[in-house]
Scaffold this motif. Structure first.
Motif, PDB file in Angstrom:
ATOM      1  N   VAL A 351       0.858  -1.185   0.000  1.00 62.00           N
ATOM      2  CA  VAL A 351       0.000   0.000   0.000  1.00 62.00           C
ATOM      3  C   VAL A 351       0.897   1.239   0.000  1.00 62.00           C
ATOM      4  O   VAL A 351       1.730   1.412   0.905  1.00 62.00           O
ATOM      5  CB  VAL A 351      -0.945   0.015   1.221  1.00 62.00           C
ATOM      6  N   THR A 352       0.767   2.066  -1.029  1.00 64.95           N
ATOM      7  CA  THR A 352       1.609   3.254  -1.151  1.00 64.95           C
ATOM      8  C   THR A 352       1.119   4.368  -0.230  1.00 64.95           C
ATOM      9  O   THR A 352      -0.026   4.376   0.222  1.00 64.95           O
ATOM     10  CB  THR A 352       1.614   3.759  -2.605  1.00 64.95           C
ATOM     11  N   VAL A 353       2.024   5.319   0.033  1.00 67.26           N
ATOM     12  CA  VAL A 353       1.695   6.500   0.832  1.00 67.26           C
ATOM     13  C   VAL A 353       2.102   7.728   0.006  1.00 67.26           C
ATOM     14  O   VAL A 353       3.286   7.939  -0.261  1.00 67.26           O
ATOM     15  CB  VAL A 353       2.431   6.486   2.188  1.00 67.26           C
ATOM     16  N   PHE A 354       1.089   8.538  -0.413  1.00 67.67           N
ATOM     17  CA  PHE A 354       1.360   9.700  -1.249  1.00 67.67           C
ATOM     18  C   PHE A 354       1.957  10.854  -0.446  1.00 67.67           C
ATOM     19  O   PHE A 354       2.848  11.562  -0.916  1.00 67.67           O
ATOM     20  CB  PHE A 354       0.062  10.173  -1.927  1.00 67.67           C
ATOM     21  N   SER A 355       1.421  11.061   0.762  1.00 68.22           N
ATOM     22  CA  SER A 355       1.829  12.206   1.572  1.00 68.22           C
ATOM     23  C   SER A 355       1.468  11.924   3.022  1.00 68.22           C
ATOM     24  O   SER A 355       0.776  10.939   3.326  1.00 68.22           O
ATOM     25  CB  SER A 355       1.124  13.484   1.094  1.00 68.22           C
ATOM     26  N   GLN A 356       1.904  12.819   3.901  1.00 63.78           N
ATOM     27  CA  GLN A 356       1.546  12.653   5.302  1.00 63.78           C
ATOM     28  C   GLN A 356       0.028  12.727   5.472  1.00 63.78           C
ATOM     29  O   GLN A 356      -0.546  12.047   6.333  1.00 63.78           O
ATOM     30  CB  GLN A 356       2.226  13.737   6.154  1.00 63.78           C
ATOM     31  N   LEU A 378       2.646  -1.750   4.421  1.00 59.37           N
ATOM     32  CA  LEU A 378       2.401  -0.325   4.237  1.00 59.37           C
ATOM     33  C   LEU A 378       3.742   0.381   4.113  1.00 59.37           C
ATOM     34  O   LEU A 378       4.615   0.239   4.978  1.00 59.37           O
ATOM     35  CB  LEU A 378       1.617   0.224   5.431  1.00 59.37           C
ATOM     36  N   TYR A 379       3.926   1.144   3.026  1.00 58.87           N
ATOM     37  CA  TYR A 379       5.189   1.860   2.842  1.00 58.87           C
ATOM     38  C   TYR A 379       5.323   2.895   3.948  1.00 58.87           C
ATOM     39  O   TYR A 379       4.361   3.569   4.306  1.00 58.87           O
ATOM     40  CB  TYR A 379       5.227   2.524   1.468  1.00 58.87           C
ATOM     41  N   PHE A 380       6.528   3.042   4.505  1.00 59.67           N
ATOM     42  CA  PHE A 380       6.677   3.843   5.710  1.00 59.67           C
ATOM     43  C   PHE A 380       6.654   5.349   5.461  1.00 59.67           C
ATOM     44  O   PHE A 380       6.120   6.120   6.257  1.00 59.67           O
ATOM     45  CB  PHE A 380       7.975   3.467   6.440  1.00 59.67           C
ATOM     46  N   GLU A 381       7.258   5.795   4.360  1.00 60.27           N
ATOM     47  CA  GLU A 381       7.420   7.227   4.157  1.00 60.27           C
ATOM     48  C   GLU A 381       6.793   7.658   2.845  1.00 60.27           C
ATOM     49  O   GLU A 381       6.755   6.888   1.879  1.00 60.27           O
ATOM     50  CB  GLU A 381       8.902   7.598   4.149  1.00 60.27           C
ATOM     51  N   PRO A 382       6.294   8.891   2.796  1.00 55.59           N
ATOM     52  CA  PRO A 382       5.715   9.407   1.539  1.00 55.59           C
ATOM     53  C   PRO A 382       6.810   9.779   0.546  1.00 55.59           C
ATOM     54  O   PRO A 382       7.233  10.931   0.462  1.00 55.59           O
ATOM     55  CB  PRO A 382       4.912  10.625   2.004  1.00 55.59           C
ATOM     56  N   ARG A 383       7.283   8.794  -0.202  1.00 61.20           N
ATOM     57  CA  ARG A 383       8.316   9.026  -1.223  1.00 61.20           C
ATOM     58  C   ARG A 383       7.653   9.072  -2.607  1.00 61.20           C
ATOM     59  O   ARG A 383       6.474   8.775  -2.769  1.00 61.20           O
ATOM     60  CB  ARG A 383       9.356   7.906  -1.182  1.00 61.20           C
ATOM     61  N   LYS A 384       8.454   9.387  -3.608  1.00 63.11           N
ATOM     62  CA  LYS A 384       7.944   9.380  -4.975  1.00 63.11           C
ATOM     63  C   LYS A 384       7.378   8.010  -5.306  1.00 63.11           C
ATOM     64  O   LYS A 384       7.925   6.977  -4.921  1.00 63.11           O
ATOM     65  CB  LYS A 384       9.068   9.728  -5.951  1.00 63.11           C
ATOM     66  N   LEU A 385       6.265   8.005  -6.066  1.00 64.32           N
ATOM     67  CA  LEU A 385       5.607   6.736  -6.394  1.00 64.32           C
ATOM     68  C   LEU A 385       6.549   5.800  -7.131  1.00 64.32           C
ATOM     69  O   LEU A 385       6.503   4.581  -6.940  1.00 64.32           O
ATOM     70  CB  LEU A 385       4.353   6.986  -7.238  1.00 64.32           C
TER      71      LEU A 385
END
Length: 443
Positions: A351-356, A378-385
């Motif tokens: 599951v990606t994370v776009f932003s905080q 769940l990806y830990f930090e909002p990095r580039k997709l």
């Protein structure tokens, strides 16, 4: 600053990274599943045993490989690292017999330790998978062990294997018939046990070097190499040495039960050169060889009716087998026998994370998938997709779930299968079923 330590493992010991562990886990799960099918139940024991527990059980050559365990001066108990899982079983039965139900059918999957010279297929720490039946004297128990060995190797899809069967009493009878004195029978066992390594010529030379009379060696070698397909060689030996308590009736009975169990005769063979070097065997013995490629035996075992008696007043009849996990895994790697869907990770969805700001909705997506029994990271930090997708691709995660601002505002989640780029956009309530469908239809 202290000197940097060179990171390495001791010789004969190994680390297992996740992809390797998944393969090991698969093999062990197949084996233990068959153990369960046959009614065996789990047992575990300490890695360390008292030295007196281990010594005097395995034979001269094997006991040279037992690891002593160094410990603090305050302890007066000499310790050693367990050499196998069989002697610990004998101790457990004697120690807890009032708490056990007999027949006692146990399996044990755990590491053992030997002071081997490290080489391909031989390690100083390795796992064994043992299954034993305690309390049954009849040949039916030995036949169940052989049947189970066949079932496991068949489940692992080995194309060519042979379960070699012999009998310790028959080896002694052949030696006695040939004129080998009782005092030299241990030498006979040790030399014949090397048959696969040094061949008939080497065994003959070694026996003569051990001062066994040449005429006795010649008679014995003729009998050891007698062979007809199936159980025909039992008849050849019987004609030579005659009737008596020589193990032949046991082997014939074993062949009959194996036939009733539907085990093909091509999968087992009565091999009089197979010894099993450990000193505690008393009856039928078994060893499995994968004939292509040849990396030695992958299972070994047999009947040892006297071992438990070293820990209690009366012994109990016992038979069992041990699977050499390391060699089985080496061979499965070489033959590529693993299932096609056995990847390099257990994670099914990232599951990606776009932003905080989108992290909390993404967390809800991950938890919903986990609640549905889907392995989700769940990806830990909002990095580039692109970086998040690269991470999923490198790990071999098959599906990526995207919950960006547009999807969140619409109450949707986008799923993308990395193998072919297929995408589905669905409501939160439908994503678990969609993921299951996409996993089942991976191209």
């Amino acid at each position: 600053m202290s000197k940097t330590i060179n990171p390495r493992t001791p010789k004969g010991f190994r680390d297992f990274l996740p992809e390797t562990m998944l393969r090991r886990k698969y093999v062990i799960e197949v084996i233990t599943d068959v153990f369960h099918r046959f009614g065996f139940e789990p047992l575990d024991t300490p890695i360390l045993e008292l030295r007196e527990t281990l010594l005097g059980k395995y034979g001269e050559d094997a006991e040279q490989l037992i690891f002593s365990a160094q410990h603090g001066r305050s302890s007066r108990e000499p310790l050693a690292m367990r050499y196998d899982l069989t002697v610990p079983l004998a101790r457990v039965v004697a120690q807890y017999e009032s708490e056990l139900s007999f027949p006692f059918k146990r399996y044990h999957v755990a590491p053992v330790f030997r002071g081997e010279r490290p080489q391909r297929g031989r390690y100083r720490e390795f796992y064994q998978c043992d299954a034993d039946i305690v309390g049954v004297a009849g040949i039916e128990a030995d036949a169940e062990i052989v049947t189970m060995m066949h079932r496991i190797l068949d489940r692992l899809k080995f194309p060519q294997f042979t379960i070699k069967i012999n009998h310790r009493k028959l080896l002694a009878a052949i030696g006695e018939f040939s004129g080998v004195p009782d005092a030299q029978l241990p030498d006979l066992y040790r030399s014949v046990d090397k048959f696969d390594k040094i061949g008939a010529v080497g065994v003959r030379q070694e026996l003569i070097a051990r001062e066994v009379q040449p005429d006795a060696v010649s008679r014995m070698m003729d009998l050891l190499q007698a062979y007809e397909p199936g159980s025909g060689n039992l008849d050849l030996i019987s004609k030579a040495i005659g009737a008596g308590d020589n193990g032949l009736d046991d082997l014939r009975g074993l062949a009959n039960v194996l036939s009733d169990s539907g085990i093909p005769t091509r999968c087992y063979d009565f091999d009089f050169t197979m010894v099993r070097g450990l000193g505690y065997y008393t009856g039928p013995i078994f060893e499995t060889v994968i004939s292509r490629p040849n990396l030695g035996s992958v299972t070994g075992g047999g009947r040892y009716d006297e071992l438990i008696g070293m820990f209690r007043k009366q012994s109990l009849p016992t038979t069992g087998t041990s699977f050499g996990i390391e060699r089985i895994i080496d061979l499965m790697d070489e033959l590529d026998l693993y299932p096609a869907n056995l990847g390099g990770t257990l994670v099914q969805v990232l599951v990606t994370v776009f932003s905080q700001e989108t992290r909390t909705p993404s967390m809800r997506v991950a938890n919903q998938l986990r609640d549905a029994g889907i392995n989700t990271e769940l990806y830990f930090e909002p990095r580039k997709l692109g970086r998040q997708f690269s991470y999923a691709d490198k790990k071999g995660i098959p599906i990526v779930a995207l919950a960006g601002p547009d999807e969140i505002n619409a109450g949707l989640v986008k799923l993308r299968r990395l193998s072919d780029g297929e995408e589905r956009t669905l409501s939160m309530s439908d994503i678990a079923g969609a993921v299951t469908d996409m996993l089942c239809t991976t191209r």
